[in-house]
Design an enzyme around this catalytic site. Structure first.
Site, PDB file in Angstrom:
ATOM      1  N   VAL A   1       0.825  -1.331  -0.237  1.00  0.00           N
ATOM      2  CA  VAL A   1      -0.055  -0.041  -0.035  1.00  0.00           C
ATOM      3  C   VAL A   1       0.817   1.285  -0.093  1.00  0.00           C
ATOM      4  O   VAL A   1       0.347   2.377  -0.179  1.00  0.00           O
ATOM      5  CB  VAL A   1      -1.069  -0.009   1.239  1.00  0.00           C
TER       6      VAL A   1
ATOM      7  N   ASN B   1      -7.505  -1.688   5.587  1.00  0.00           N
ATOM      8  CA  ASN B   1      -7.205  -2.540   6.744  1.00  0.00           C
ATOM      9  C   ASN B   1      -5.732  -2.767   7.240  1.00  0.00           C
ATOM     10  O   ASN B   1      -5.300  -2.884   8.197  1.00  0.00           O
ATOM     11  CB  ASN B   1      -7.879  -3.842   6.941  1.00  0.00           C
TER      12      ASN B   1
ATOM     13  N   SER C   1      -8.082   2.305  15.393  1.00  0.00           N
ATOM     14  CA  SER C   1      -7.803   1.761  16.669  1.00  0.00           C
ATOM     15  C   SER C   1      -8.647   2.410  17.699  1.00  0.00           C
ATOM     16  O   SER C   1      -8.465   3.520  17.912  1.00  0.00           O
ATOM     17  CB  SER C   1      -6.424   1.365  16.709  1.00  0.00           C
TER      18      SER C   1
ATOM     19  N   TYR D   1       2.275   3.858  16.845  1.00  0.00           N
ATOM     20  CA  TYR D   1       0.774   3.314  16.206  1.00  0.00           C
ATOM     21  C   TYR D   1      -0.304   3.910  16.533  1.00  0.00           C
ATOM     22  O   TYR D   1      -1.211   4.273  15.604  1.00  0.00           O
ATOM     23  CB  TYR D   1       0.760   1.791  16.845  1.00  0.00           C
TER      24      TYR D   1
ATOM     25  N   ALA E   1      -0.388   7.305  16.883  1.00  0.00           N
ATOM     26  CA  ALA E   1      -0.661   8.267  16.215  1.00  0.00           C
ATOM     27  C   ALA E   1      -0.872   8.181  14.788  1.00  0.00           C
ATOM     28  O   ALA E   1      -1.579   8.845  14.052  1.00  0.00           O
ATOM     29  CB  ALA E   1       0.815   9.339  16.265  1.00  0.00           C
ATOM     30  N   SER E   2      -0.629   7.051  14.065  1.00  0.00           N
ATOM     31  CA  SER E   2      -0.929   6.702  13.030  1.00  0.00           C
ATOM     32  C   SER E   2      -2.353   6.435  12.805  1.00  0.00           C
ATOM     33  O   SER E   2      -3.052   6.992  11.751  1.00  0.00           O
ATOM     34  CB  SER E   2      -0.330   5.559  12.333  1.00  0.00           C
ATOM     35  N   LYS E   3      -3.105   5.752  13.761  1.00  0.00           N
ATOM     36  CA  LYS E   3      -4.458   5.633  13.699  1.00  0.00           C
ATOM     37  C   LYS E   3      -5.084   6.889  14.021  1.00  0.00           C
ATOM     38  O   LYS E   3      -6.262   6.748  13.421  1.00  0.00           O
ATOM     39  CB  LYS E   3      -4.572   4.454  14.712  1.00  0.00           C
TER      40      LYS E   3
END
Length: 248
Positions: free
Chosen positions: A63, A89, A142, A155, A157-159
């Site tokens: 991706v 996803n 999340s 993780y 922060a990315s979500k």
């Protein structure tokens, strides 16, 4: 299964080589959709497609690669005439090492952002133009965005970025009647989760209203709902499925 209005819909699920991604792909196939299982793990994607039935396709997909996303868009346009549902996803999750935020390696931070954030943008910008007026994008974030998760800032922060991006995308695509929503699962029993936390089956149960861990079957209904006509006037929203952990 109750008719959800997904029969014959053309659905792409990224990160479909296992875990929640595979569960999403199989649930859509069971609902009568035609599914593309896409994953950087080509063997895993092919296995998911085989499980999903003869109408399912698989594709190796990174991706973070605009070329890969463009190639998928071309294939969908040529073979299926477009796409109705995109489930973003794919994410870096299971292999991440928990560290205090000041000790996270810069290369790891950049890789998480590339997959979890850029990947959503890449897929959406290539596939949204192929969607009809009732198209739906479901971005998987999340529940940790709302509760925080110590030593996992990259993780989380990315979500959080995925949720913010989805609100903007919903505004930009709303004029075309393409909906964009977010599914935010809590801790769920997958292969990746089992590798992350010791005693995973009891993790967080005491902090939730429902005193059992989430299984993949507890989560997939949210994706089906957000993709279906049942949520036809819902866009820019985040659906949290975490057993009631957020209000305890």
């Amino acid at each position: 299964m109750t008719d959800l209005g997904l029969n014959g819909k053309r659905v792409v699920v990224t990160g479909a080589g296992g875990g929640l991604g595979r569960a999403f792909a199989l649930a859509f196939a069971k609902a009568g959709a035609r599914v593309v299982a896409a994953d950087v793990n080509a063997d895993g994607a092919a296995e998911t497609a085989a499980l999903a039935g003869p109408s399912a396709l698989s594709m190796r997909l990174d991706v973070t690669s605009a070329a890969d996303c463009a190639a998928l868009a071309t294939r969908l346009s040529d073979d299926w005439g477009g796409v109705d549902v995109l489930v973003n996803n794919a994410a870096l999750y299971g292999g991440l090492e928990r560290r205090p935020f000041e000790d996270i390696d810069e290369d790891i931070w950049d890789r998480v952002m590339a997959v979890n954030v850029k990947g959503v943008w890449n897929m959406s910008r290539h596939l949204a133009p192929l969607m009809p007026a009732d198209g739906s994008i479901v971005n998987v974030a999340s529940a940790t965005v709302f509760s925080g998760s110590p030593q996992w800032m990259h993780y989380v922060a990315s979500k959080g970025a995925v949720i913010a991006m989805s609100r903007t995308m919903a505004k930009e695509l709303g004029g075309r009647e393409v909906r964009v929503n977010v599914l935010a699962p809590g801790f769920t029993m997958t292969e990746a989760s089992l590798g992350l936390i010791e005693n995973a089956r009891s993790y967080g149960v005491d902090r939730a209203a429902l005193k059992r861990p989430a299984e993949t079957d507890d989560i997939v209904g949210g994706a089906l709902f957000l993709a279906s006509p049942l949520s036809s006037y819902m866009t820019g929203q985040t659906l949290i499925i975490d057993g009631g952990r957020q209000f305890i």
